[in-house]
Every structure is written in structure tokens, then in C-alpha cells.
Design an enzyme around this catalytic site. Sequence first.
Site, short mmCIF file in Angstrom:
data_model
loop_
_atom_site.label_atom_id
_atom_site.label_comp_id
_atom_site.label_asym_id
_atom_site.label_seq_id
_atom_site.Cartn_x
_atom_site.Cartn_y
_atom_site.Cartn_z
N GLY A 78 0.80 -1.22 0.00
CA GLY A 78 0.00 0.00 0.00
C GLY A 78 0.83 1.26 0.00
O GLY A 78 2.02 1.24 -0.27
N LEU A 118 0.51 3.67 -2.15
CA LEU A 118 0.96 3.53 -3.54
C LEU A 118 1.70 4.77 -4.03
O LEU A 118 1.32 5.89 -3.73
CB LEU A 118 -0.25 3.28 -4.45
CG LEU A 118 -1.11 2.05 -4.09
CD1 LEU A 118 -2.27 1.93 -5.09
CD2 LEU A 118 -0.29 0.77 -4.08
N HIS A 119 2.77 4.52 -4.78
CA HIS A 119 3.50 5.62 -5.41
C HIS A 119 3.62 5.33 -6.90
O HIS A 119 3.11 4.29 -7.40
CB HIS A 119 4.86 5.84 -4.75
CG HIS A 119 5.70 4.59 -4.69
ND1 HIS A 119 6.25 4.00 -5.80
CD2 HIS A 119 6.07 3.82 -3.64
CE1 HIS A 119 6.92 2.94 -5.45
NE2 HIS A 119 6.83 2.80 -4.13
N HIS A 136 4.44 1.85 -8.16
CA HIS A 136 3.33 0.88 -8.15
C HIS A 136 2.39 1.13 -9.32
O HIS A 136 1.90 0.18 -9.95
CB HIS A 136 2.49 1.04 -6.87
CG HIS A 136 3.22 0.70 -5.61
ND1 HIS A 136 3.40 1.60 -4.58
CD2 HIS A 136 3.83 -0.44 -5.20
CE1 HIS A 136 4.05 1.02 -3.60
NE2 HIS A 136 4.34 -0.21 -3.95
N LYS A 144 13.54 -1.88 -8.89
CA LYS A 144 14.27 -1.12 -7.87
C LYS A 144 14.64 -2.04 -6.72
O LYS A 144 15.73 -1.98 -6.18
CB LYS A 144 13.42 0.05 -7.39
CG LYS A 144 14.08 0.86 -6.31
CD LYS A 144 13.69 2.31 -6.42
CE LYS A 144 14.37 3.12 -5.35
NZ LYS A 144 13.75 2.87 -4.04
N ASP A 145 13.69 -2.94 -6.36
CA ASP A 145 13.99 -3.95 -5.35
C ASP A 145 14.50 -5.19 -6.07
O ASP A 145 13.85 -6.25 -6.08
CB ASP A 145 12.73 -4.28 -4.54
CG ASP A 145 12.32 -3.12 -3.66
OD1 ASP A 145 13.22 -2.47 -3.09
OD2 ASP A 145 11.12 -2.84 -3.58
N GLN A 184 14.68 -8.44 -4.20
CA GLN A 184 13.36 -9.06 -4.03
C GLN A 184 12.97 -9.80 -5.32
O GLN A 184 12.45 -10.92 -5.28
CB GLN A 184 12.32 -8.01 -3.67
CG GLN A 184 10.90 -8.54 -3.64
CD GLN A 184 9.94 -7.62 -2.92
OE1 GLN A 184 9.84 -7.65 -1.70
NE2 GLN A 184 9.20 -6.82 -3.65
N SER A 213 10.95 7.17 -5.24
CA SER A 213 10.69 6.44 -4.00
C SER A 213 9.92 7.36 -3.07
O SER A 213 10.15 8.57 -3.07
CB SER A 213 12.02 6.05 -3.35
OG SER A 213 11.83 5.78 -1.98
#
Length: 289
Positions: free
Chosen positions: A31, A33-34, A37, A149-150, A153, A185
Site C-alpha cells: 500500500g 501507492l506511489h 506501483h 528497484k527492489d 526481491q 521512492s
Amino acid sequence: MKVINTIQEMQTEIIKLKSHSKSIGFVPTMGYLHEGHLTLLKRARVENDIVVLSIFVNPLQFGPTEDFSSYPRDLARDQTLAECEGVDFLFYPSVEEMYPHSLSVRVVVEERTDVLCGKSRPGHFDGVATVLTKLFNIVMPTRAYFGKKDAQQVAVVEGLVTDFNYPIELIPVDIVREDDGLAKSSRNVNLLPDERRQASVLYKSLAVAKLAVEGGERNPHVIKNLISNMIQSETSGLIDYVEIYSYPQLKQVDNLDGTCIIALAVKFSKVRLIDNVILEVGQEFGGGK
Ligand code: PAF
């Protein structure tokens, strides 16, 4: 857009859609959100019949001293943004719904986690892999979207999808950047005005490194020094790491070859920024290895 709070209802909807051969694009988030997302949602919207967004702040991936309770939450705003992006289902379960009792089985990530950000966050990626295992079983997506960016992950999720044989296409989506190259970010707002100006050096240093590789440089130490020197001389930030690994395996490399990631993390006074570039090193980079 339908908001769903229970696992059972979400699975019932998905099973119905799948029986009509609908493709499901899934964007898992915590959540707040930026723009990053929203880029994932836009891509999912174009490539799938149905788009599912999940918002769940996952306690399992926060360490005891990390900010689980103060993690930013704004469901009303997220809901409006999701509607604008054409999301069909917003899956928004409570912690009790996802973890009604202590788990008798957890996912443990054996590789790709002892470097970069994983090094300083023990157990973090086990928490990510555990919640994604549940979410993948609940949403049963055709495609799942993650931001590059991650990158660590993404590497962990790639391992999860491959090793656990999920019939899911993993779609890593390019980093969204400000005009001066700074990776977008929600944390950038915590940079002081001077730091904000300096922060563009992070991407510039990665771009210089990329140019060096294109020019034939293959020695990771030389490239890391190039980046570190630039950050140290042009910013007040404190380097947490500048690393080069094979990607997505995240293994040390003696020479850049094949797919490699150059990743960095830099601490400013109130915020730690990360950035990376992923390079295909080979013939197209000046012909040499
Ligand atoms: O990247 C995130 O927001 C989270 O790690 C994820 C993938 C939603 C799992 O909780």
C-alpha cells in the site's frame, strides 16, 4: 473495482474467472501507492484481462526494530489511485485473515539473501517469500509484477517461482526515475534540499559505470571504485554498499560476464537510498570479455 477482505471470497472470484480462461495480472504491494506501483498496475492492465492489486502490510517481513506499526497506510487514497488505474479487484486482508494462528510452515530462502539489503535484514526475505506463497495461492495469477528497484526481491521471487514450480510469469518492471535520474521512492521526500540535489549522483555514478563496462572494463573492483569515488566526492551521503554480482543468482563475480547487477545503497541524514542497474555483459558491450 471490488474490494475483497477474505481469502475465501478472493479465491472464489479467481476460480470463476479462470474457468472462463481469463488471464490474471497481480501486483502485490504493502500500500501507500506511489508512481512505481502505478507503473506496475498500468503494465498489468495492458497485459491481462483482470488486474488484482493486493495491499497487505506483512508483519513477517519486518524485524523487531523495524517500522511495522508506523509503516504508512492510506487506504482511501490507495483505493482512488487503484480505481484510476483500472484495477478490478483490491485484495485487502487483515493480519488476522492472513495469519489466524502462528504458522506451522514458513518459507525459508536459502540463497540470494546474504548480500545487499538482505545482509542487514535477517529473516526479511523469508517473510516476503512466505507471504507471496500465500498470495500466489490465493490470487493464482497468470503474471505477477515487481519493480526492479527492489532487484534483490525480484531475484528471491524468481527463485520462489522457479523452485516451487508456480505457473506464473514473473514480470520485472524497469525503475521509474525523476528527470535527473533519481529513482522514484516515497522516501525521497525525506531528503534535505541539498541532499536531494546530490542524490542524482547515485544514478549518474551507475551510468558512468555502465559506460565503463560498455567501453570494455570488466574488473568489478575498478567499477566499484569509480562509483564510490563519485559518490564520496559529490555527495554528503555515507555509502552502505556498492556491489556487483551475477543476476539473479547474486553470486560474487571476478569478471563481469553475462547478466550482472551493479547495486548501491547510500545513507543520507534521514533516509537510505538504493539504486541499481542490470547489465547484459557480452558481445554487444564492445566485443570483449
Ligand atoms: O515489495 C513489497 O511491497 C513487499 O515486499 C511485497 C512483495 C508486497 C510482499 O509483502
